[in-house]
Write a protein that holds these residues in place. Structure first.
Motif, PDB file in Angstrom:
ATOM      1  N   LYS A 181      -3.608 -10.580  -0.069  1.00 40.88           N
ATOM      2  CA  LYS A 181      -4.532 -11.701  -0.179  1.00 40.88           C
ATOM      3  C   LYS A 181      -5.878 -11.274   0.392  1.00 40.88           C
ATOM      4  CE  LYS A 181      -0.904 -15.217   0.240  1.00 40.88           C
ATOM      5  NZ  LYS A 181      -0.407 -16.367   1.047  1.00 40.88           N
ATOM      6  N   VAL A 182      -6.907 -11.327  -0.428  1.00 41.28           N
ATOM      7  CA  VAL A 182      -8.256 -10.944  -0.005  1.00 41.28           C
ATOM      8  C   VAL A 182      -9.176 -12.149  -0.171  1.00 41.28           C
ATOM      9  CG1 VAL A 182     -10.144  -9.320  -0.323  1.00 41.28           C
ATOM     10  CG2 VAL A 182      -7.797  -8.596  -0.816  1.00 41.28           C
ATOM     11  N   LYS A 183      -9.868 -12.497   0.885  1.00 38.25           N
ATOM     12  CA  LYS A 183     -10.730 -13.677   0.864  1.00 38.25           C
ATOM     13  C   LYS A 183     -11.972 -13.443   0.008  1.00 38.25           C
ATOM     14  CE  LYS A 183      -9.386 -15.395   5.436  1.00 38.25           C
ATOM     15  NZ  LYS A 183      -9.869 -15.780   6.783  1.00 38.25           N
ATOM     16  N   PRO A 184     -12.419 -14.467  -0.693  1.00 34.22           N
ATOM     17  CA  PRO A 184     -13.647 -14.324  -1.492  1.00 34.22           C
ATOM     18  C   PRO A 184     -14.890 -14.316  -0.622  1.00 34.22           C
ATOM     19  CG  PRO A 184     -12.831 -16.576  -1.611  1.00 34.22           C
ATOM     20  CD  PRO A 184     -11.807 -15.797  -0.840  1.00 34.22           C
ATOM     21  N   ARG A 185     -15.868 -13.537  -1.047  1.00 35.68           N
ATOM     22  CA  ARG A 185     -17.213 -13.600  -0.460  1.00 35.68           C
ATOM     23  C   ARG A 185     -18.041 -14.520  -1.354  1.00 35.68           C
ATOM     24  NH1 ARG A 185     -16.181  -8.211  -0.917  1.00 35.68           N
ATOM     25  NH2 ARG A 185     -17.828  -7.958  -2.470  1.00 35.68           N
ATOM     26  N   VAL A 186     -18.725 -15.451  -0.750  1.00 32.92           N
ATOM     27  CA  VAL A 186     -19.422 -16.489  -1.513  1.00 32.92           C
ATOM     28  C   VAL A 186     -20.930 -16.336  -1.336  1.00 32.92           C
ATOM     29  CG1 VAL A 186     -19.676 -18.960  -1.938  1.00 32.92           C
ATOM     30  CG2 VAL A 186     -17.469 -18.038  -1.196  1.00 32.92           C
TER      31      VAL A 186
END
Length: 337
Positions: free
Chosen positions: A193-198
């Motif tokens: 699981k890799v968090k999105p960069r926004v």
């Protein structure tokens, strides 16, 4: 194309489960491509390829499974059966649908799924011929039920029983076995699981004096994400939004961008715009507010800031230069006295 879009839709709407899907193509007519080819995907990771030229299942990455030979043999049986079945059905459909000579394409998306509780899901097959016709086969192991949706060919009881037997004793157990095996081997890839960069962006539209705002989420995995633009707390209608496709990055992660054009009149109404993102890697949703200040006011504030900077900094620099000259002059007078 139809089957490929089904695959994209299917993977975008499956969040916590895992699937093993084969995307197969049979071509009637002369093309530079193999008559039959198939790609096997574990979720969105390509693991195997097969075509009618080599007639060999080729693994896309090293397979250290102790059951490698057995898996390769099973894959060969499945692909050869799929090849012969699609070939026969393609020529039948070409005649049945009264198609002329030329290139015709029969596509199939087939696979199984492990649900959130690791319980085997149904085995499903979607077929398309020349992008227009669809046929679906569904086998539900739990209910021991086999059904055909929108059949192209009329099935008698014997044919129906034979297909149910194949789906129950061959296709479904082999698919689940391979899915579980590869899921264990590739768990570091498909279960990460890799968090999105926004990033929020805005651009002034010089022709209309309006504003385009964009919300970009990138670098996330898995590919399923929910990105929504809000106006005053209400979701913006899809027909007002551009973008929204999930696109791959070069590092195995994904990105999505959605944009909205705000007219000059809407800017004067001072609505509140938000970008909300939900993803498996996030404990809570991300909710970010756009700064959609009037572009004219923004320009004036920039000019004002520059003037303040000039008024404050320039005198300081001038005083520093005068001070350094005086210091230099003092040193010279001491030297020559």
């Amino acid at each position: 194309k139809n089957c490929f879009m089904l695959f994209i839709f299917y993977r975008q709407n499956v969040s916590c489960s895992h699937s093993l899907m084969a995307f197969a193509t049979y071509i009637i007519g002369q093309t530079p491509f193999p008559e039959f080819s198939a790609v096997v995907m574990l979720d969105d990771l390509q693991i195997m390829y097969y075509d009618s030229i080599t007639r060999q299942a080729v693994h896309r990455s090293y397979d250290d499974s102790k059951h490698y030979d057995e898996e390769k043999s099973d894959a060969g049986v499945i692909f050869r059966d799929m090849y012969n079945d699609m070939k026969g059905r393609a020529f039948y459909l070409k005649e049945h649908l009264n198609h002329t000579d030329g290139v015709h394409v029969h596509q199939r998306l087939a696979g199984c799924e492990l649900l959130n509780d690791d319980k085997p899901g149904p085995l499903q097959t979607w077929d398309a011929f020349d992008q227009k016709n669809k046929e679906e086969f569904i086998f539900n192991e739990e209910k021991n039920n086999f059904q055909i949706e929108l059949p192209w060919i009329m099935w008698d009881n014997l044919q129906f029983a034979h297909m149910k037997f194949l789906y129950k004793t061959v296709y479904h157990p082999v698919c689940i076995k391979v899915l579980q095996s590869y899921l264990q081997m590739k768990k570091n890839n498909v279960m990460r699981k890799v968090k999105p960069r926004v990033r929020l962006m805005k651009k002034t539209l010089t022709d209309s004096q309006g504003l385009q705002i964009s919300c970009l989420a990138t670098g996330f995995y898995p590919r399923h994400i929910n990105l929504t633009l809000f106006r005053d707390g209400q979701p913006v209608d899809d027909d007002q939004i551009t973008g929204g496709e999930i696109l791959p990055n070069g590092d195995g992660t994904y990105q999505m961008r959605k944009s909205l054009v705000i007219s000059e009149e809407e800017l004067r109404e001072e609505h509140k715009y938000n970008c909300t993102i939900k993803h498996l890697s996030l404990d809570n949703k991300l909710d970010i507010t756009f700064d959609v200040a009037d572009p004219g006011s923004f320009s004036q504030s920039v000019v004002f800031s520059v003037l303040v900077f000039m008024c404050v900094v320039v005198p300081i620099i001038t005083a520093l230069i005068i001070w350094r000259k005086r210091q230099a002059a003092g040193k010279c007078s001491v030297k020559f006295s």
